[in-house]
Design a protein around this motif. Structure first.
Motif, PDB file in Angstrom:
ATOM      1  N   ARG A 284       2.872  14.474 -20.745  1.00 44.24           N
ATOM      2  CA  ARG A 284       3.159  15.887 -20.929  1.00 44.24           C
ATOM      3  C   ARG A 284       3.968  16.423 -19.734  1.00 44.24           C
ATOM      4  N   TYR A 285       3.565  16.013 -18.528  1.00 43.61           N
ATOM      5  CA  TYR A 285       4.256  16.488 -17.318  1.00 43.61           C
ATOM      6  C   TYR A 285       5.725  16.033 -17.343  1.00 43.61           C
ATOM      7  N   ARG A 286       5.936  14.798 -17.818  1.00 41.15           N
ATOM      8  CA  ARG A 286       7.316  14.295 -17.897  1.00 41.15           C
ATOM      9  C   ARG A 286       8.145  15.159 -18.856  1.00 41.15           C
TER      10      ARG A 286
ATOM     11  N   GLY B  20       1.953  18.677  -2.158  1.00 42.52           N
ATOM     12  CA  GLY B  20       3.111  19.182  -1.426  1.00 42.52           C
ATOM     13  C   GLY B  20       3.611  18.217  -0.369  1.00 42.52           C
ATOM     14  N   ALA B  21       3.210  16.941  -0.454  1.00 45.56           N
ATOM     15  CA  ALA B  21       3.635  15.966   0.566  1.00 45.56           C
ATOM     16  C   ALA B  21       5.123  15.656   0.467  1.00 45.56           C
ATOM     17  N   ALA B  22       5.733  15.906  -0.702  1.00 47.61           N
ATOM     18  CA  ALA B  22       7.174  15.651  -0.849  1.00 47.61           C
ATOM     19  C   ALA B  22       7.972  16.956  -0.914  1.00 47.61           C
ATOM     20  N   VAL B  23       7.318  18.071  -0.576  1.00 53.74           N
ATOM     21  CA  VAL B  23       8.050  19.341  -0.534  1.00 53.74           C
ATOM     22  C   VAL B  23       9.018  19.299   0.644  1.00 53.74           C
TER      23      VAL B  23
ATOM     24  N   ASP C 213      -4.110   2.088 -11.845  1.00 51.13           N
ATOM     25  CA  ASP C 213      -3.800   2.694 -13.137  1.00 51.13           C
ATOM     26  C   ASP C 213      -4.159   4.187 -13.128  1.00 51.13           C
ATOM     27  N   PRO C 214      -3.368   5.004 -12.383  1.00 52.51           N
ATOM     28  CA  PRO C 214      -3.667   6.446 -12.351  1.00 52.51           C
ATOM     29  C   PRO C 214      -3.213   7.127 -13.638  1.00 52.51           C
ATOM     30  N   TRP C 215      -3.655   8.347 -13.839  1.00 55.81           N
ATOM     31  CA  TRP C 215      -3.145   9.159 -14.960  1.00 55.81           C
ATOM     32  C   TRP C 215      -1.615   9.132 -14.932  1.00 55.81           C
TER      33      TRP C 215
ATOM     34  N   LEU D  85       5.364   8.217   8.968  1.00 56.30           N
ATOM     35  CA  LEU D  85       5.475   7.185  10.011  1.00 56.30           C
ATOM     36  C   LEU D  85       6.619   6.202   9.766  1.00 56.30           C
ATOM     37  N   GLY D  86       7.139   6.163   8.552  1.00 51.94           N
ATOM     38  CA  GLY D  86       8.212   5.231   8.231  1.00 51.94           C
ATOM     39  C   GLY D  86       8.501   5.316   6.744  1.00 51.94           C
ATOM     40  N   VAL D  87       9.597   4.670   6.336  1.00 53.41           N
ATOM     41  CA  VAL D  87       9.967   4.680   4.915  1.00 53.41           C
ATOM     42  C   VAL D  87       9.749   3.277   4.352  1.00 53.41           C
ATOM     43  N   ILE D  88       8.914   3.175   3.341  1.00 54.94           N
ATOM     44  CA  ILE D  88       8.635   1.877   2.711  1.00 54.94           C
ATOM     45  C   ILE D  88       9.841   1.493   1.862  1.00 54.94           C
TER      46      ILE D  88
ATOM     47  N   PRO E 165       2.795   6.486 -15.824  1.00 58.10           N
ATOM     48  CA  PRO E 165       4.142   6.514 -16.432  1.00 58.10           C
ATOM     49  C   PRO E 165       5.191   7.230 -15.595  1.00 58.10           C
ATOM     50  N   ILE E 166       4.790   7.947 -14.534  1.00 61.38           N
ATOM     51  CA  ILE E 166       5.796   8.785 -13.839  1.00 61.38           C
ATOM     52  C   ILE E 166       5.871   8.559 -12.327  1.00 61.38           C
ATOM     53  N   ALA E 167       4.840   8.005 -11.697  1.00 64.34           N
ATOM     54  CA  ALA E 167       4.825   7.885 -10.224  1.00 64.34           C
ATOM     55  C   ALA E 167       5.414   6.543  -9.791  1.00 64.34           C
TER      56      ALA E 167
ATOM     57  N   GLN F 262      10.885  -2.943  -5.075  1.00 57.88           N
ATOM     58  CA  GLN F 262      11.427  -1.867  -4.260  1.00 57.88           C
ATOM     59  C   GLN F 262      10.549  -0.630  -4.466  1.00 57.88           C
ATOM     60  N   PRO F 263      10.644   0.366  -3.572  1.00 57.86           N
ATOM     61  CA  PRO F 263       9.681   1.467  -3.607  1.00 57.86           C
ATOM     62  C   PRO F 263       9.821   2.413  -4.788  1.00 57.86           C
ATOM     63  N   GLY F 264      11.047   2.507  -5.358  1.00 57.54           N
ATOM     64  CA  GLY F 264      11.268   3.487  -6.417  1.00 57.54           C
ATOM     65  C   GLY F 264      10.884   2.999  -7.804  1.00 57.54           C
TER      66      GLY F 264
ATOM     67  N   GLY G 218       8.243  12.646  -6.991  1.00 51.00           N
ATOM     68  CA  GLY G 218       7.887  14.066  -6.874  1.00 51.00           C
ATOM     69  C   GLY G 218       6.726  14.453  -7.772  1.00 51.00           C
ATOM     70  N   THR G 219       5.786  13.525  -8.005  1.00 51.32           N
ATOM     71  CA  THR G 219       4.621  13.860  -8.841  1.00 51.32           C
ATOM     72  C   THR G 219       3.375  14.137  -8.001  1.00 51.32           C
ATOM     73  N   GLY G 220       3.509  14.042  -6.684  1.00 54.60           N
ATOM     74  CA  GLY G 220       2.379  14.319  -5.803  1.00 54.60           C
ATOM     75  C   GLY G 220       1.924  15.764  -5.962  1.00 54.60           C
TER      76      GLY G 220
HETATM   77  C1  LIG Z   1      -0.029  14.663 -14.470  1.00 54.45           C
HETATM   78  C2  LIG Z   1      -0.361  14.022 -13.154  1.00 54.45           C
HETATM   79  C3  LIG Z   1      -1.429  13.144 -13.069  1.00 54.45           C
HETATM   80  C4  LIG Z   1      -1.761  12.547 -11.841  1.00 54.45           C
HETATM   81  N1  LIG Z   1      -2.780  11.635 -11.796  1.00 54.45           N
HETATM   82  C5  LIG Z   1      -3.060  10.996 -10.636  1.00 54.45           C
HETATM   83  C6  LIG Z   1      -4.103  10.016 -10.563  1.00 54.45           C
HETATM   84  O1  LIG Z   1      -4.773   9.708 -11.548  1.00 54.45           O
HETATM   85  N2  LIG Z   1      -4.329   9.419  -9.372  1.00 54.45           N
HETATM   86  C7  LIG Z   1      -3.591   9.704  -8.265  1.00 54.45           C
HETATM   87  O2  LIG Z   1      -3.837   9.113  -7.214  1.00 54.45           O
HETATM   88  N3  LIG Z   1      -2.618  10.633  -8.301  1.00 54.45           N
HETATM   89  C8  LIG Z   1      -2.322  11.271  -9.451  1.00 54.45           C
HETATM   90  N4  LIG Z   1      -1.315  12.211  -9.496  1.00 54.45           N
HETATM   91  C9  LIG Z   1      -0.565  12.520  -8.287  1.00 54.45           C
HETATM   92  C10 LIG Z   1       0.678  11.635  -8.055  1.00 54.45           C
HETATM   93  O3  LIG Z   1       1.128  11.042  -9.255  1.00 54.45           O
HETATM   94  C11 LIG Z   1       0.363  10.585  -7.007  1.00 54.45           C
HETATM   95  O4  LIG Z   1       0.076  11.205  -5.777  1.00 54.45           O
HETATM   96  C12 LIG Z   1       1.508   9.572  -6.820  1.00 54.45           C
HETATM   97  O5  LIG Z   1       1.025   8.514  -6.056  1.00 54.45           O
HETATM   98  C13 LIG Z   1       2.748  10.153  -6.179  1.00 54.45           C
HETATM   99  O6  LIG Z   1       3.808   9.262  -6.417  1.00 54.45           O
HETATM  100  P1  LIG Z   1       5.323   9.753  -6.390  1.00 54.45           P
HETATM  101  O7  LIG Z   1       6.170   8.555  -6.578  1.00 54.45           O
HETATM  102  O8  LIG Z   1       5.551  10.854  -7.338  1.00 54.45           O
HETATM  103  O9  LIG Z   1       5.437  10.250  -4.895  1.00 54.45           O
HETATM  104  P2  LIG Z   1       6.007  11.627  -4.315  1.00 54.45           P
HETATM  105  O10 LIG Z   1       5.241  12.760  -4.866  1.00 54.45           O
HETATM  106  O11 LIG Z   1       7.477  11.656  -4.448  1.00 54.45           O
HETATM  107  O12 LIG Z   1       5.637  11.428  -2.774  1.00 54.45           O
HETATM  108  C14 LIG Z   1       4.318  11.399  -2.338  1.00 54.45           C
HETATM  109  C15 LIG Z   1       4.297  11.151  -0.827  1.00 54.45           C
HETATM  110  O13 LIG Z   1       4.757   9.839  -0.567  1.00 54.45           O
HETATM  111  C16 LIG Z   1       5.897   9.866   0.297  1.00 54.45           C
HETATM  112  N5  LIG Z   1       6.751   8.761  -0.142  1.00 54.45           N
HETATM  113  C17 LIG Z   1       7.221   8.524  -1.383  1.00 54.45           C
HETATM  114  N6  LIG Z   1       7.888   7.359  -1.403  1.00 54.45           N
HETATM  115  C18 LIG Z   1       7.848   6.863  -0.138  1.00 54.45           C
HETATM  116  C19 LIG Z   1       8.346   5.685   0.490  1.00 54.45           C
HETATM  117  N7  LIG Z   1       9.036   4.776  -0.184  1.00 54.45           N
HETATM  118  N8  LIG Z   1       8.115   5.500   1.809  1.00 54.45           N
HETATM  119  C20 LIG Z   1       7.394   6.416   2.525  1.00 54.45           C
HETATM  120  N9  LIG Z   1       6.896   7.538   1.975  1.00 54.45           N
HETATM  121  C21 LIG Z   1       7.120   7.747   0.670  1.00 54.45           C
HETATM  122  C22 LIG Z   1       6.482  11.254   0.139  1.00 54.45           C
HETATM  123  O14 LIG Z   1       7.182  11.656   1.304  1.00 54.45           O
HETATM  124  C23 LIG Z   1       5.226  12.068  -0.040  1.00 54.45           C
HETATM  125  O15 LIG Z   1       4.667  12.302   1.222  1.00 54.45           O
HETATM  126  C24 LIG Z   1      -0.991  12.856 -10.692  1.00 54.45           C
HETATM  127  C25 LIG Z   1       0.083  13.740 -10.786  1.00 54.45           C
HETATM  128  C26 LIG Z   1       0.403  14.329 -12.002  1.00 54.45           C
HETATM  129  C27 LIG Z   1       1.571  15.265 -12.067  1.00 54.45           C
END
Ligand SMILES: Cc1cc2nc3c(=O)[nH]c(=O)nc-3n(C[C@H](O)[C@H](O)[C@H](O)COP(=O)(O)OP(=O)(O)OC[C@H]3O[C@@H](n4cnc5c(N)ncnc54)[C@H](O)[C@@H]3O)c2cc1C
Length: 467
Positions: free
Chosen positions: A321-323, A86-89, A140-142, A210-213, A145-147, A118-120, A81-83
């Motif tokens: 900080r977000y965490r 709103g893709a995970a809203v 290596d995104p910002w 389109l599917g769940v990884i 530590p959380i995504a 695994q995906p999580g 939920g760090t997207g």
């Molecule tokens: C402080 C901060 C910094 C950030 N910095 C960056 C950055 O540097 N670069 C960057 O690219 N993004 C960044 N982001 C955005 C975010 O971290 C990325 O978009 C990240 O890839 C989302 O991962 P998530 O696990 O939180 O996915 P979620 O937000 O939970 O989901 C994102 C999308 O993926 C789908 N999804 C999730 N898991 C699966 C699965 N297993 N199968 C199918 N669909 C799935 C969801 O339905 C949703 O559509 C940042 C966000 C924050 C809050």
């Protein structure tokens, strides 16, 4: 509470694999898209799921999707939920398919330079597992530590080392995916096949529509023998941008490239370029020398000592900080919705190199006309990847106005009109779905046909990506 749904899901996942109390539904009903920057999508942030489900293996994902598909219940895959789009809203009445318990690293192979997860799995944990084998993650995104791995693939995220290794999608060798009807497909985990239409590519950046990884085999890179980081300061944005283009033309290949200025209070501000070079010591030495020569030719001077180390050390601090402030807070939903006192946005367009400076010039005029301030212009990873941080200076107490939302549409549409794309980094989500028809043009219908073929009942993450 929908007790029948809860009971059916508990049969598939076990009682501790499902929750449908209001607090949990709200907690996992959204991602990092806050109301202060949702604009057109704001009303959809209040959608309410009917249940949150935590599968622990692919079999449970299959069971859940078969059930949801035959009952036409929407399913929203959820990583961390760090997207920010709103893709995970959630969608009203949906099942949030939370993949956080599928967090095992199944294998790290130093011989094959791969990891199977695994995906999580949190990206930081994938990186740490690779590190213990002398390897590292290429993404290596910002938010490392959380995504999660699944979220990063599904948004095709971009990180600091994209200059060397490309976005997250480029790290993917093979995927296991469960389709909307519960069928599982597994692609071969090799870098290339002669069968042209790449199935794994379909799921990269498709935001769970389109599917769940359920499993990913990703690349792992050898840790470099040497790394040198440098910073250079340029008298104005254009000079440093030309230096970056010249470096590319001359074959200088940084692993990290991050450039930007921070305009404040008029005048042409200085702009700073951070670059790192990695590999064999001799390779690094040659590239650093050539980078120095190019930057000097373009009026660049060395940055302050220590600045570059500080830049690198703090690259994940916004996520940390977000965490602390949001994910670990007692009420993450309230925190994420009201995180900023400004109406602001951070936009990430990709344009042909030759259009970037002209695009910046035209955006500056549009923004000035509409009274929107620019806090940063930047380029990250490649000269084509151009960003701007814009702020409605009147703050969030100002009467609601569509000015910011219309301005954002205007600059994103301009990027499309100039041969670029409206977003290269964070995905489309709910926030930009209304601009997808213009983005895809003649490709919009085939894209919708693919969605209809793979998910005929439209249960997977409705309203995202294609609208
Ligand atoms: C402080 C901060 C910094 C950030 N910095 C960056 C950055 O540097 N670069 C960057 O690219 N993004 C960044 N982001 C955005 C975010 O971290 C990325 O978009 C990240 O890839 C989302 O991962 P998530 O696990 O939180 O996915 P979620 O937000 O939970 O989901 C994102 C999308 O993926 C789908 N999804 C999730 N898991 C699966 C699965 N297993 N199968 C199918 N669909 C799935 C969801 O339905 C949703 O559509 C940042 C966000 C924050 C809050």
């Amino acid at each position: 509470m929908n007790t029948a749904l809860h009971r059916d899901l508990a049969r598939i996942l076990g009682e501790d694999g499902v929750a449908s109390d209001t607090e949990t539904l709200v907690r996992f009903g959204g991602d990092a898209l806050g109301a202060y920057r949702a604009f057109r999508a704001t009303s959809q942030l209040d959608s309410r799921a009917a249940a949150v489900a935590w599968p622990t293996d692919s079999g449970q994902v299959t069971g859940l999707l078969r059930y949801a598909n035959s009952n036409r219940i929407p399913v929203v895959p959820y990583g961390a939920g760090t997207g920010v789009m709103g893709a995970a809203v959630s969608a009203d009445g949906a099942i949030v398919l939370n993949l956080q318990r599928m967090n095992n690293i199944l294998d790290v192979s130093a011989g094959d330079f791969t990891a199977r997860t695994q995906p999580g799995v949190i990206l930081e944990d994938a990186h740490a597992a690779m590190k213990s084998e002398g390897l590292r993650l290429g993404h290596d995104p910002w938010s490392r530590p959380i995504a999660t791995v699944g979220g990063a693939i599904s948004t095709d995220g971009v990180g600091y080392t994209a200059a060397a290794h490309g976005p997250m999608g480029d790290q993917v060798l093979g995927l296991e995916v469960v389709l909307a009807d519960g069928e599982t497909i597994r692609t071969r985990a090799v870098p290339k096949s002669s069968y042209g239409p790449s199935l794994e590519r379909l799921f990269i950046g498709s935001e769970g529509t389109l599917g769940v990884i359920t499993e990913a085999t990703i690349k792992a890179f050898r840790r470099p023998e040497s790394r040198v980081m440098r910073s250079f300061v340029f008298p104005e944005f254009e000079a440093g941008f030309e230096a970056i283009v010249a470096m590319q033309a001359e074959g200088v290949s940084p692993a990290v490239m991050d450039y930007g200025d921070e305009p404040a209070g008029g005048g042409a501000p200085e702009a700073t370029l951070y670059v790192s070079f990695e590999g064999f010591a001799a390779h690094v030495e040659t590239h650093v020398a050539q980078a120095e020569s190019v930057c000097t030719r373009h009026d660049g001077r060395d940055g302050e000592p220590g600045e570059v180390e500080q830049y690198w050390r703090t690259r994940h601090s916004s996520a940390e900080r977000y965490r602390e402030e949001v994910l670990n807070s007692p009420d993450p939903a309230a925190r994420r919705l009201r995180r900023s006192s400004y109406r602001m946005d951070y936009l990430h367009m990709a344009l042909p190199i030759s259009q970037v400076l002209e695009y910046r010039r035209r955006c500056a005029l549009i923004l000035e006309e509409r009274d929107i301030g620019v806090r940063e212009w930047s380029v990250w990873g490649r000269p084509e990847f151009f960003s701007m941080l814009i702020v409605d200076e009147r703050g969030s107490d100002a009467p609601e106005s569509r000015n910011m939302e219309q301005t954002i549409d205007a600059v994103l549409t301009l990027a499309q009109d100039m041969g670029g794309t409206m977003e290269y980094c964070h995905g489309i989500g709910l926030k930009l779905a209304h601009l997808t028809p213009a983005e895809l043009g003649s490709g919009y219908k085939p894209a919708r046909d693919i969605k209809a073929a793979l998910d005929p009942n439209g249960i997977l993450n409705p309203g995202k990506l294609l609208g």
